[in-house]
Design a protein around this motif. Structure first.
Motif, PDB file in Angstrom:
ATOM      1  N   ALA A 203       0.934  -1.264  -0.050  1.00 49.65           N
ATOM      2  CA  ALA A 203       0.056   0.057  -0.070  1.00 49.65           C
ATOM      3  C   ALA A 203       1.041   1.133   0.098  1.00 49.65           C
ATOM      4  O   ALA A 203       0.544   2.186  -0.697  1.00 49.65           O
ATOM      5  CB  ALA A 203      -0.987  -0.101   1.249  1.00 49.65           C
ATOM      6  N   VAL A 204       1.976   1.156   0.724  1.00 52.40           N
ATOM      7  CA  VAL A 204       2.811   2.377   0.940  1.00 52.40           C
ATOM      8  C   VAL A 204       3.578   2.518  -0.578  1.00 52.40           C
ATOM      9  O   VAL A 204       3.508   3.704  -1.181  1.00 52.40           O
ATOM     10  CB  VAL A 204       4.033   2.300   1.958  1.00 52.40           C
ATOM     11  CG1 VAL A 204       4.838   3.475   1.738  1.00 52.40           C
ATOM     12  CG2 VAL A 204       3.554   2.150   3.276  1.00 52.40           C
ATOM     13  N   LEU A 205       3.950   1.677  -1.075  1.00 56.23           N
ATOM     14  CA  LEU A 205       4.687   1.651  -2.750  1.00 56.23           C
ATOM     15  C   LEU A 205       3.639   2.031  -3.590  1.00 56.23           C
ATOM     16  O   LEU A 205       3.974   3.005  -4.492  1.00 56.23           O
ATOM     17  CB  LEU A 205       5.272   0.174  -3.074  1.00 56.23           C
ATOM     18  CG  LEU A 205       6.374  -0.426  -1.856  1.00 56.23           C
ATOM     19  CD1 LEU A 205       6.690  -1.814  -2.537  1.00 56.23           C
ATOM     20  CD2 LEU A 205       7.375   0.705  -2.132  1.00 56.23           C
ATOM     21  N   ALA A 206       2.352   1.572  -3.654  1.00 54.12           N
ATOM     22  CA  ALA A 206       1.408   2.132  -4.470  1.00 54.12           C
ATOM     23  C   ALA A 206       1.034   3.609  -4.312  1.00 54.12           C
ATOM     24  O   ALA A 206       0.694   4.261  -5.250  1.00 54.12           O
ATOM     25  CB  ALA A 206       0.075   1.160  -4.256  1.00 54.12           C
ATOM     26  N   GLY A 207       1.023   3.935  -3.020  1.00 51.40           N
ATOM     27  CA  GLY A 207       0.936   5.263  -2.920  1.00 51.40           C
ATOM     28  C   GLY A 207       1.815   6.196  -3.091  1.00 51.40           C
ATOM     29  O   GLY A 207       1.711   7.548  -3.210  1.00 51.40           O
ATOM     30  N   LEU A 208       3.028   5.859  -3.663  1.00 51.25           N
ATOM     31  CA  LEU A 208       4.125   6.625  -4.177  1.00 51.25           C
ATOM     32  C   LEU A 208       3.957   7.287  -5.448  1.00 51.25           C
ATOM     33  O   LEU A 208       3.573   6.524  -6.127  1.00 51.25           O
ATOM     34  CB  LEU A 208       5.648   6.026  -4.068  1.00 51.25           C
ATOM     35  CG  LEU A 208       6.075   5.242  -2.788  1.00 51.25           C
ATOM     36  CD1 LEU A 208       7.382   4.604  -3.015  1.00 51.25           C
ATOM     37  CD2 LEU A 208       6.351   6.590  -2.004  1.00 51.25           C
ATOM     38  N   SER A 209       4.301   8.686  -5.509  1.00 55.87           N
ATOM     39  CA  SER A 209       4.358   9.185  -6.894  1.00 55.87           C
ATOM     40  C   SER A 209       5.366   8.494  -7.821  1.00 55.87           C
ATOM     41  O   SER A 209       5.331   8.440  -9.015  1.00 55.87           O
ATOM     42  CB  SER A 209       4.594  10.639  -6.863  1.00 55.87           C
ATOM     43  OG  SER A 209       5.795  11.049  -6.188  1.00 55.87           O
ATOM     44  N   LEU A 210       6.368   8.025  -7.332  1.00 52.10           N
ATOM     45  CA  LEU A 210       7.515   7.487  -7.905  1.00 52.10           C
ATOM     46  C   LEU A 210       7.051   6.200  -8.753  1.00 52.10           C
ATOM     47  O   LEU A 210       7.503   5.818  -9.955  1.00 52.10           O
ATOM     48  CB  LEU A 210       8.690   6.842  -7.039  1.00 52.10           C
ATOM     49  CG  LEU A 210       9.957   6.216  -7.565  1.00 52.10           C
ATOM     50  CD1 LEU A 210      10.654   7.449  -8.535  1.00 52.10           C
ATOM     51  CD2 LEU A 210      10.858   5.837  -6.636  1.00 52.10           C
ATOM     52  N   PHE A 211       5.975   5.487  -8.148  1.00 46.51           N
ATOM     53  CA  PHE A 211       5.367   4.239  -8.989  1.00 46.51           C
ATOM     54  C   PHE A 211       4.120   4.325  -9.567  1.00 46.51           C
ATOM     55  O   PHE A 211       3.458   3.325  -9.430  1.00 46.51           O
ATOM     56  CB  PHE A 211       5.585   2.909  -7.879  1.00 46.51           C
ATOM     57  CG  PHE A 211       7.014   2.838  -7.439  1.00 46.51           C
ATOM     58  CD1 PHE A 211       8.046   2.671  -8.362  1.00 46.51           C
ATOM     59  CD2 PHE A 211       7.325   2.539  -6.197  1.00 46.51           C
ATOM     60  CE1 PHE A 211       9.460   2.388  -7.961  1.00 46.51           C
ATOM     61  CE2 PHE A 211       8.504   2.177  -5.814  1.00 46.51           C
ATOM     62  CZ  PHE A 211       9.683   2.224  -6.717  1.00 46.51           C
ATOM     63  N   ARG A 212       3.854   5.622  -9.778  1.00 48.25           N
ATOM     64  CA  ARG A 212       2.472   5.854 -10.140  1.00 48.25           C
ATOM     65  C   ARG A 212       1.998   4.985 -11.248  1.00 48.25           C
ATOM     66  O   ARG A 212       2.820   5.001 -12.417  1.00 48.25           O
ATOM     67  CB  ARG A 212       2.387   7.268 -10.365  1.00 48.25           C
ATOM     68  CG  ARG A 212       0.800   7.715 -10.964  1.00 48.25           C
ATOM     69  CD  ARG A 212       0.862   9.338 -11.117  1.00 48.25           C
ATOM     70  NE  ARG A 212       1.096   9.976  -9.633  1.00 48.25           N
ATOM     71  CZ  ARG A 212       1.801  11.434  -9.954  1.00 48.25           C
ATOM     72  NH1 ARG A 212       1.801  11.801 -10.916  1.00 48.25           N
ATOM     73  NH2 ARG A 212       2.081  11.812  -8.641  1.00 48.25           N
ATOM     74  N   GLY A 213       1.124   4.396 -11.475  1.00 48.31           N
ATOM     75  CA  GLY A 213       0.724   3.425 -12.470  1.00 48.31           C
ATOM     76  C   GLY A 213       1.288   2.071 -12.683  1.00 48.31           C
ATOM     77  O   GLY A 213       1.142   1.467 -13.769  1.00 48.31           O
TER      78      GLY A 213
END
Length: 229
Positions: free
Chosen positions: A8-18
């Motif tokens: 969930a934290v990774l999914a919320g990162l702008s770095l990994f958007r999409g």
């Protein structure tokens, strides 16, 4: 933190958007969870980069220091922010110092694992490149503000950017995410100068302020004033 919380934290990162769910799961499988006490350094300028960090809880200061020990803040990273992506990608050393500003929970992705993942999951590499482009644009804006001699202009342009990021254009305003001292460090000035600049902008009628809550009354006019137009 359990595996689903890390995802969930990774999914919320702008770095990994999409990034698709399977790639996020692969990333989460390589992440190390590190509980870091207040004021503990994460890395120092010039050290080899051994991985990327993500703030899950707490806050991290990224800064440089001169010979006298005075710090120039580059970024303040909060939950949902990542750091050290550039040296992770170009193989260079860390370009600045980083330390936890409060007791924090951090996710650490080792460099060797990241390199393996972005080769096997191209969507991860594409997402990182897009985010680095967005950050470069913000850094150019920061350099433009610092180059202005008029401190109220530096502060005014910073308020406009914060308003746009926080949705303050709706007329409801926004809450400053930084203290006056942190703003001063980012803009290469003093806390007293920031306080005077905010007072000037209020007196000139560009903003309303109550504590940390700010509302910009005329964004276009304020931007023109800051650029000397």
């Amino acid at each position: 933190m359990n595996r689903s919380e890390v995802v969930a934290v990774l999914a919320g990162l702008s770095l990994f958007r999409g990034v698709p769910a399977d790639s996020l799961e692969a990333l989460a499988g390589e992440v190390q969870i590190r509980r870091t006490p207040r004021l503990k350094p994460l890395f120092r300028k010039g050290e080899p980069c051994d991985g990327m960090w993500v703030v899950a809880r707490g806050q991290v200061r990224i800064f440089r220091a001169n010979r006298e020990g005075r710090e120039q803040v580059i970024h303040m990273r909060a939950p949902g922010d990542s750091l050290a992506e550039v040296p992770l990608l170009d193989g260079g050393p860390y370009p600045a110092h980083a330390r936890a500003e409060e007791d924090s929970v951090l996710l650490f992705l080792p460099r060797y694992a990241f390199e393996r993942l972005y080769r096997s999951h191209p969507d991860i590499a594409e997402a990182v490149i897009r985010e680095l482009g967005r950050r470069l644009r913000r850094m150019v804006g920061l350099l433009e503000r610092i180059s202005l001699r008029d401190v109220p202009s530096r502060v005014g342009l910073t308020l406009i950017e914060l308003s746009q990021r926080g949705g303050g254009d709706s007329g409801t305003g926004f809450t400053l995410p930084h203290t006056q001292m942190e703003l001063a460090e980012q803009l290469a000035t003093t806390r007293e100068s920031v306080a005077r600049a905010l007072r000037t902008l209020r007196e000139e009628g560009w903003i309303e302020q109550e504590g940390a809550h700010v509302r910009i009354l005329d964004a276009e006019g304020l931007e023109a004033r800051c650029h000397g137009l």
